[in-house]
Design an enzyme around this catalytic site. Structure first.
Site, mmCIF file in Angstrom:
data_model
loop_
_atom_site.group_PDB
_atom_site.id
_atom_site.type_symbol
_atom_site.label_atom_id
_atom_site.label_comp_id
_atom_site.label_asym_id
_atom_site.label_seq_id
_atom_site.Cartn_x
_atom_site.Cartn_y
_atom_site.Cartn_z
ATOM 1 C CD GLN A 64 40.058 37.380 129.332
ATOM 2 O OE1 GLN A 64 40.716 36.786 130.174
ATOM 3 N NE2 GLN A 64 40.598 37.969 128.281
ATOM 4 C CG HIS A 140 35.346 39.040 134.673
ATOM 5 N ND1 HIS A 140 36.502 38.739 133.973
ATOM 6 C CD2 HIS A 140 35.284 40.385 134.727
ATOM 7 C CE1 HIS A 140 37.104 39.858 133.610
ATOM 8 N NE2 HIS A 140 36.385 40.876 134.056
ATOM 9 C CB CYS A 141 38.719 35.263 137.376
ATOM 10 S SG CYS A 141 37.821 33.739 137.763
ATOM 11 N NE ARG A 142 42.784 33.641 131.047
ATOM 12 C CZ ARG A 142 43.149 33.882 129.808
ATOM 13 N NH1 ARG A 142 43.199 35.115 129.372
ATOM 14 N NH2 ARG A 142 43.456 32.896 128.995
ATOM 15 C CB SER A 148 35.123 35.470 139.735
ATOM 16 O OG SER A 148 34.993 34.155 139.239
#
Length: 198
Positions: A64, A140-142, A148
């Site tokens: 993130q 992306h992710c966290r 992702s």
């Protein structure tokens, strides 16, 4: 299904100066065993030391923080962002105002019971369209290791004709990733479907 073997990675010519990966054989016909074997393979990946890493030419997996860092996005000339953790509390597309960034959000949960496979084709199409036009894509992710990574692996399988094992080997040496077991099972199912269609 027969065992999948990887000798030389199927990478674009610009990446062929890397030494060939060691031969990897994993039998994906037994899903329970296959998940365990794939996890062992994934654990040999590169340690994460940055917020985002290029895992395929012009394709990045990140967290993130990497998606919120406008200066880095501009510096690396990112043109497309695929957020695999889209939610009201997270990164919103309006932070890219004035940056000429195309955004796609997928509200996925990093849970073994979440069906990520319903997003495989749309995500692969988004990434492929961006790269085919010369763009740079951040998925992306966290944390940048499960949601992702799963979408990037699916893209490599759907659009670059890599097997699941080949896709993992192409990614893991550039960024250590570990999709959850539910996502791995879904990728195994995709691999089987693509194998039968070949």
């Amino acid at each position: 299904m027969a065992s999948q073997t990887l000798g030389h990675p199927l990478l674009p010519a610009s990446w062929n100066d890397k030494p060939p990966s060691r031969k990897v054989e994993i039998d994906l016909s037994s899903p329970g065993l296959a998940v365990f074997e794939l996890e062992r393979l994934l654990f040999t990946g590169k340690a994460i030391i940055s917020h985002a890493d290029e895992v395929w030419p012009r394709l990045y997996i990140g967290d993130q923080h990497s998606a919120e860092n406008r200066a880095d996005l501009s510096k690396h000339r990112v043109t497309h962002i695929l957020n695999a953790a889209h939610c009201k509390r997270g990164v919103q597309p309006d932070i890219y105002e004035g940056m000429e960034i195309t955004y796609m959000g997928i509200g996925a949960h990093d849970s073994c019971s979440f069906d990520m496979s319903v997003n495989f084709q749309a995500a692969a199409d988004f990434i492929h369209m961006a790269l085919s036009r010369g763009g740079k894509v951040l998925v992306h992710c966290r944390v940048g290791v499960s949601r992702s990574a799963t979408l990037v692996l699916a893209y490599l399988m759907l659009k670059q004709d890599l097997t699941l094992v080949e896709a993992i080997c192409a990614v893991k040496d550039n960024r250590g990733v570990i999709p959850n077991r539910g996502f791995l099972r879904q990728l195994i199912k995709l691999d089987g479907r693509l194998f039968r269609a070949r």
